[in-house]
Design a protein around this motif. Structure first.
Motif, short mmCIF file in Angstrom:
data_model
loop_
_atom_site.label_atom_id
_atom_site.label_comp_id
_atom_site.label_asym_id
_atom_site.label_seq_id
_atom_site.Cartn_x
_atom_site.Cartn_y
_atom_site.Cartn_z
N ALA A 49 0.88 -1.20 0.00
CA ALA A 49 -0.05 0.21 -0.01
C ALA A 49 0.99 1.02 -0.02
O ALA A 49 0.70 2.18 -0.77
CB ALA A 49 -0.96 -0.01 1.19
N ILE A 54 -1.54 3.16 -2.27
CA ILE A 54 -2.98 3.04 -2.34
C ILE A 54 -3.21 2.60 -1.00
O ILE A 54 -2.27 2.44 -0.01
CB ILE A 54 -3.16 1.68 -3.03
CG1 ILE A 54 -2.33 0.46 -2.91
CG2 ILE A 54 -2.98 2.32 -4.84
CD1 ILE A 54 -2.47 -0.64 -3.73
N ASP A 55 -4.67 2.50 -0.52
CA ASP A 55 -4.89 2.13 0.89
C ASP A 55 -4.92 0.60 0.85
O ASP A 55 -4.75 -0.11 0.00
CB ASP A 55 -6.37 2.69 1.08
CG ASP A 55 -7.29 2.28 0.24
OD1 ASP A 55 -7.10 1.07 -0.38
OD2 ASP A 55 -8.36 2.88 0.15
N PRO A 57 -7.06 -1.74 1.89
CA PRO A 57 -8.00 -2.66 1.42
C PRO A 57 -7.80 -2.86 -0.07
O PRO A 57 -7.96 -3.85 -0.70
CB PRO A 57 -9.34 -1.87 1.77
CG PRO A 57 -9.06 -0.99 2.95
CD PRO A 57 -7.73 -0.64 2.68
N THR A 58 -7.43 -1.85 -0.90
CA THR A 58 -7.39 -1.92 -2.32
C THR A 58 -5.96 -2.80 -2.34
O THR A 58 -6.19 -3.73 -3.28
CB THR A 58 -6.96 -0.48 -3.01
OG1 THR A 58 -7.92 0.28 -2.40
CG2 THR A 58 -6.63 -0.66 -4.29
N ALA A 59 -5.06 -2.71 -1.54
CA ALA A 59 -3.83 -3.59 -1.78
C ALA A 59 -4.27 -5.25 -1.62
O ALA A 59 -3.48 -5.85 -2.32
CB ALA A 59 -2.83 -3.29 -0.71
N HIS A 61 -6.50 -6.57 -2.69
CA HIS A 61 -6.96 -7.17 -3.92
C HIS A 61 -5.85 -8.06 -4.63
O HIS A 61 -6.50 -9.03 -5.46
CB HIS A 61 -7.56 -6.07 -4.87
CG HIS A 61 -8.60 -5.37 -4.33
ND1 HIS A 61 -9.08 -4.18 -4.83
CD2 HIS A 61 -9.47 -5.59 -3.38
CE1 HIS A 61 -10.42 -3.75 -4.37
NE2 HIS A 61 -10.56 -4.81 -3.42
N TYR A 110 0.03 -0.21 -9.44
CA TYR A 110 -0.95 -1.14 -8.83
C TYR A 110 -1.72 -2.12 -9.62
O TYR A 110 -1.79 -3.33 -9.61
CB TYR A 110 -2.02 -0.41 -7.97
CG TYR A 110 -3.22 -1.27 -7.66
CD1 TYR A 110 -3.14 -2.12 -6.60
CD2 TYR A 110 -4.47 -0.82 -8.33
CE1 TYR A 110 -4.36 -2.85 -6.40
CE2 TYR A 110 -5.63 -1.39 -7.90
CZ TYR A 110 -5.48 -2.58 -6.72
OH TYR A 110 -6.89 -3.29 -6.51
N HIS A 111 -2.21 -1.68 -10.88
CA HIS A 111 -3.07 -2.40 -11.71
C HIS A 111 -1.95 -3.25 -12.69
O HIS A 111 -2.36 -4.58 -12.77
CB HIS A 111 -3.36 -1.56 -12.83
CG HIS A 111 -4.49 -0.72 -12.33
ND1 HIS A 111 -4.48 0.79 -11.91
CD2 HIS A 111 -5.75 -1.05 -12.10
CE1 HIS A 111 -5.66 1.17 -11.56
NE2 HIS A 111 -6.26 0.22 -11.64
N LEU A 114 -1.63 -6.35 -10.17
CA LEU A 114 -2.75 -7.17 -9.96
C LEU A 114 -2.73 -8.30 -11.17
O LEU A 114 -2.95 -9.65 -11.07
CB LEU A 114 -4.00 -6.35 -10.12
CG LEU A 114 -4.68 -5.71 -9.03
CD1 LEU A 114 -5.94 -5.02 -9.48
CD2 LEU A 114 -4.95 -6.72 -7.90
#
Length: 408
Positions: A49, A54-55, A57-59, A61, A110-111, A114
């Motif tokens: 994160a 990013i925060d 919860p998003t991390a 994912h 981040y994307h 993923l």
């Protein structure tokens, strides 16, 4: 050297190799690499994160992306690789694992992370499925589960050694270097498999269509259901263990990894001891493990007030993790001539459990039932797995035609 039959046959002699232990060790190194990247990612979410802006919860994912890769990759890769020799398939799977974990460490955003986490998860289930088939082919029938359990020791040892090492490396020099470590472990696995694994040709009748035949067998689905539901309880508690230790046991953050290590020790000892009983009575052992987990998870909330009682309970919950090894062998028994797909689907089932348990445990916490409520949720999931176990045993004892599910 002749290839072993893909159909489970008690009379099939084991494949002869100079050193069975070295082959299983080579396969276990791959399990160690996979276990390290899977579990260490959970402990490094704050680092992801912060590094990617990013925060938390998003991390998170990124964890879900990896699990989705496992669920998708296990059946797809196994079916497509049905005609490949097992050693070549193992090398290809570990090459994918190595490349995509290395690229995860190089993720520019981040994307992209993923995407690379999803791709990293694709070979996970197929690797363990093929490795289990190779390990079991090297020993007599009476030692199959023990061989599979020894191969899985790589995964369980990762929770004791690999995860703390990767977490320390991530904190010391950056989270990207943790994935570099995993990539190096993948390269070591490829070297070991190339050096020691036997060159077992694919079965003459192997084909993608034959592998898909496993999906027609009701006992395969019941076994997968036992794993997907019954194993969810362990993940419900493990996922929230750090928060429980902080909020209920009132431990410092520095002490949390020690209790996590206690869980790993229980998981490792379970995979060493339980297969001895499973080789004598496979399904009775599975039922006993589900009952064991149901009781230990129900007791867990009452132990959370003291670090010593909680650690003891966490250790006992970890022993129940040997269910994965037992169900792996069960799938080989009920899959007929489609063992590859069935064996790999075992890990799709457990990653379903990895999603189901934390989700339901999180709902219980969010609705105000307290940090220890995942223990009760987990006990209920173990009970659900036990009910499916009863259905499976009842159908088998009645000798009903359970090898195929009739179309609707």
């Amino acid at each position: 050297m002749s290839a072993p039959s893909a159909v489970f046959d008690p009379g099939t002699p084991p494949v002869r190799v100079p050193h069975v232990g070295l082959v299983i060790l080579a396969l276990a190194v791959g399990g160690f690499a996979i276990g390290t990247t899977e579990f260490a990612s959970m402990s490094m979410l704050p680092l992801f994160a912060q590094g990617l802006g990013i925060d938390a919860p998003t991390a998170g994912h990124a964890i879900s992306a990896y699990a989705l890769g496992v669920v998708v990759g296990a059946p797809v890769i196994t079916v497509l690789g049905a005609r490949l020799p097992r050693r070549r398939l193992l090398l290809m799977l570990m090459a994918m694992f190595t490349v995509f974990n290395g690229l995860t460490g190089l993720s520019p955003s981040y994307h992209w992370m993923l995407v690379f986490r999803f791709l990293s998860g694709l070979p996970h289930g197929a690797y363990f499925g093929v490795a289990a088939l190779v390990a079991s082919s090297l020993v007599p029938l009476s030692r199959r589960t023990r061989a599979v359990g020894l191969m899985f020791l790589g995964l369980t040892c990762a929770t004791i050694v690999g995860v703390p090492l990767a977490s320390w490396l991530g904190q010391a020099v950056g989270w990207r270097w943790s994935f570099a470590l995993v990539a190096l472990l993948g390269m070591a696995t490829m070297s070991a498999v190339l050096a020691f694994a036997p060159n077992i040709p694919a079965d003459a009748g192997a084909s993608p269509l034959r592998e898909l035949g496993a999906l027609k067998r009701s006992q395969v689905w019941l076994t997968l259901g036992i794993g997907a539901i019954g194993f969810g309880g362990m993940f419900a508690v493990y996922t929230y263990l750090a928060d429980i230790l902080l909020h209920e046991t009132h431990m410092s953050l520095d002490a949390v990894p020690w209790v996590m290590g206690v869980f790993g020790i229980g998981l490792t000892l379970g995979n060493m001891l339980v297969p001895v009983f499973a080789d004598r009575a496979l399904m009775r052992t599975a039922g006993g493990l589900l009952l064991w987990s149901m009781v230990m998870l129900a007791v867990f909330p009452y132990t959370a007030g003291n670090v010593w009682t909680l650690s003891a309970c966490v250790f006992l919950i970890g022993i129940g993790g040997a269910l994965g090894t037992v169900l792996q062998t069960r799938l080989m028994d009920v899959a007929g001539d489609a063992q590859g797909l069935a064996a790999s689907l075992n890990h799709s089932a457990f990653n379903t459990a990895n999603a189901l348990g934390p989700f339901l445990g999180g709902l219980a916490i969010a609705h105000g039932y307290g940090w220890t409520s995942p223990g009760w949720v987990g006990s209920g999931l173990a009970l659900g797995g036990l009910l499916l176990w009863i259905v499976s045993m009842t159908m088998e004892r009645r000798a009903e035609p359970v090898t195929a599910i009739e179309p609707c």
